[in-house]
Design a protein around this motif. Sequence first.
Motif, mmCIF file in Angstrom:
data_model
loop_
_atom_site.group_PDB
_atom_site.id
_atom_site.type_symbol
_atom_site.label_atom_id
_atom_site.label_comp_id
_atom_site.label_asym_id
_atom_site.label_seq_id
_atom_site.Cartn_x
_atom_site.Cartn_y
_atom_site.Cartn_z
ATOM 1 N N PHE A 4 0.829 -1.208 0.000
ATOM 2 C CA PHE A 4 0.000 0.000 0.000
ATOM 3 C C PHE A 4 0.867 1.262 0.000
ATOM 4 N N ARG A 5 1.945 1.250 0.811
ATOM 5 C CA ARG A 5 2.839 2.411 0.857
ATOM 6 C C ARG A 5 3.532 2.603 -0.485
ATOM 7 N N ARG A 8 1.101 4.114 -2.900
ATOM 8 C CA ARG A 8 0.879 5.533 -2.609
ATOM 9 C C ARG A 8 2.023 6.379 -3.150
ATOM 10 N N TYR A 9 3.267 5.923 -2.974
ATOM 11 C CA TYR A 9 4.414 6.656 -3.520
ATOM 12 C C TYR A 9 4.354 6.704 -5.050
ATOM 13 N N LYS A 12 1.904 9.373 -6.082
ATOM 14 C CA LYS A 12 2.487 10.705 -5.913
ATOM 15 C C LYS A 12 3.504 11.000 -7.016
#
Length: 533
Positions: A4-5, A8-9, A12
């Motif tokens: 998930f992280r 997300r990166y 972005k």
Amino acid sequence: MRLFRSLRYRVKALIIARLLLILAISLTLATLSNRDTYKEFYGKKLFSLHTADLKTLADQMTIKLNFFLDQGNDAAVKDVLDASFGLFGFVITDCKSEQRNCPEQRMIYSSDPSLPWLITPTTADLTSGSFAVLRRLPKLVATNKREPASSRMPGEIIGRLYVISNMPHSFSDDYLNWLSTPFDNRGAWRIYLRTALTLLFGGVIISFCTELYLMSRRRQNQILLQRESELRRSVDGYLKQLSEKDSQLTRMSRNSEMQFEEHIKKIRLLEQKVQNDEEYRELAEQIIYEMEVAQHESAINLEVELKKTREEIERLQEKIEQFESSTDTRRESNYKELEAAVRPQFSNQFEQKIFDTVSGAPQFQKGDWRVLINFDVAPGRNYRQFTDLILINQDALIILEAKYYVGVIESPGDFLNDIWISSGSQRKKIESLWGENPYHQLNEYAMSLMKILKQRSRWTFQIFGIIVFPDEADISRIGEHLGKFYRVTTIGRLPALIESIFAEARRFQASKNPVRPTVMQVEDMLRGRKVAP
């Protein structure tokens, strides 16, 4: 969590990449537009205008400068040089030779350095510049006769007026100089700045609108993936139930056959013992016949039930395969067919109607609401309390109790402590599993649910209860409020009542407990699952 992280990166990074791409395109368009501005500004209008008037301007300046230099009026000389500054700048030196080369000359006057020179001139820059000779004016004679111009002798040389080009050599030079000091006011630089800022601002607006649209699409895709994941869990659970039912029916059939064979053996032994007794033999034959008939009927029923179960498993597996292999155009319809195949089974059609009403709300479709069906609010006790439906969001829980009674809803006493009666075509008592009336039942469920929250939840929730009657019921005598947290309504007014309750809970939580969980975290908490952070 790590996946998930990483996702997300990645999102972005894509946002920043798209923004940089749009800004790069905006700057490219600004550069192309400014190049046209440069050609228009220097190549056509100003250059042609200034060049046409340059000779006249130089002659006029020479006369003025001759006069002011002869008078020694430095201020007037500077005013003349500054007033004529534009695409050309002016320098006066002390050279008194008519030859082009004058290495010993010094600059004594120039246009003000604070004016928008592209490059402030030096003595070395004058070697290739154009110049006009400045001479001392002849003395005026006090006579009424005018002396012919041809008879006048040229005056003494007192200096030179150099005309220095103040235009950029090319667009690239002008543009690079502007980029180094973008807020200076020289030539077309203000036009460059306005064009670049306009296109950059437009690019930012386009980027912002694009990200809003993509964010909306990502949210829709996330909700769709969440719905598909929930559907897959429901399908897997339903398949597991059908498989267990198939195994159970198979075991029951096998056990029934074994028991039947055991009974037959016992009867045969009994028959051998009483074979000389005609009456016992006939009785045994009759018992055997009845058991064979019963066994046959039981076997047929089990076989029919087993066949239906296996056919249902096959149909469900077929719908799963159709859904997984469907194209984008057919995926939504296959999704609905699969969802209908595993739709929760309710004890009556009225509960099903309530579920359809709630699940049809936009908030449910977006994933802001969740529904728990046949949820036991008394786990770990020696009895069960299965609710009809529990509607949840991130701020509150609403227990929905279905009561299919038509006619006037009334009570011989007060509605909080006496029985409830429906007076329709016939007078009926409204049944309740707990207490004297549906209000007692709803309150009991709410208290049990509150105990679950105290044991499992790290958040604070408000618990509400709604008793739902069909639209044919008349609830005017009981009213819509049973205290602060309990309501009575009909199914037609249920969606609006739910929205008002959740709005009230949202305002309460915003002032008291602003940090709220997601609706999936609430469901996982209630079901006793591990709650994701």
